[in-house]
Design an enzyme around this catalytic site. Sequence first.
Site, PDB file in Angstrom:
ATOM      1  CB  CYS A 134      -1.065   0.009   1.072  1.00 23.80           C
ATOM      2  SG  CYS A 134      -2.038   1.349   1.208  1.00 23.80           S
ATOM      3  CB  CYS A 137      -0.601   2.717   4.391  1.00 19.14           C
ATOM      4  SG  CYS A 137      -2.404   2.509   4.231  1.00 19.14           S
TER       5      CYS A 137
END
Length: 175
Positions: A134, A137
């Site tokens: 991700c 993130c």
Amino acid sequence: MSLTDLRNALPDYAKDLKLNLDSVLSDAGAQGLDAKQIRAIALSCAIASRYKPLTEAIEAFAAEKLSPEEIAGAKAAAAVMGMNNIYYRATHLIQNEEYGQLRAGLRMNVMANPGIDKMTFELASLAVSAINGCGACMDSHEKVLRKHEISAQGVQSSLKIAAVVHAVAVALEQA
């Protein structure tokens, strides 16, 4: 099975992983991190890598320096990032920007009081986000870490722990 037993069970083609595992889990090899951070990050990464024997061995390794509350905090980082990484990766990758503008509405209360110090939680969250792929993130956690004066070496060491622990899990699962 101990961490040493698992390390020794790595196949010959993964001999570099044996060396790297020892390095990234040592105080000298994980520059910019202390012993508690190394162990918390490794435990979060083992959980994210989903190979139970490795998770159990790293949890025993972590328990040498971490309290039960700190172990729970490392587990919490893996759990909440398991959720967040899927959601935020999807909203980032879907070409329709509308999804990125919507309120997530996902509970993340553990982030306020994770059981480990907040920067260790952030380091573990960054590492798990790397395993889960991700980018949104990873960017978010890296910014928080750098804002709180975690060195580039500390961030890099967290990512190296993620890379090696995950690779060890993959190799052992195939062995």
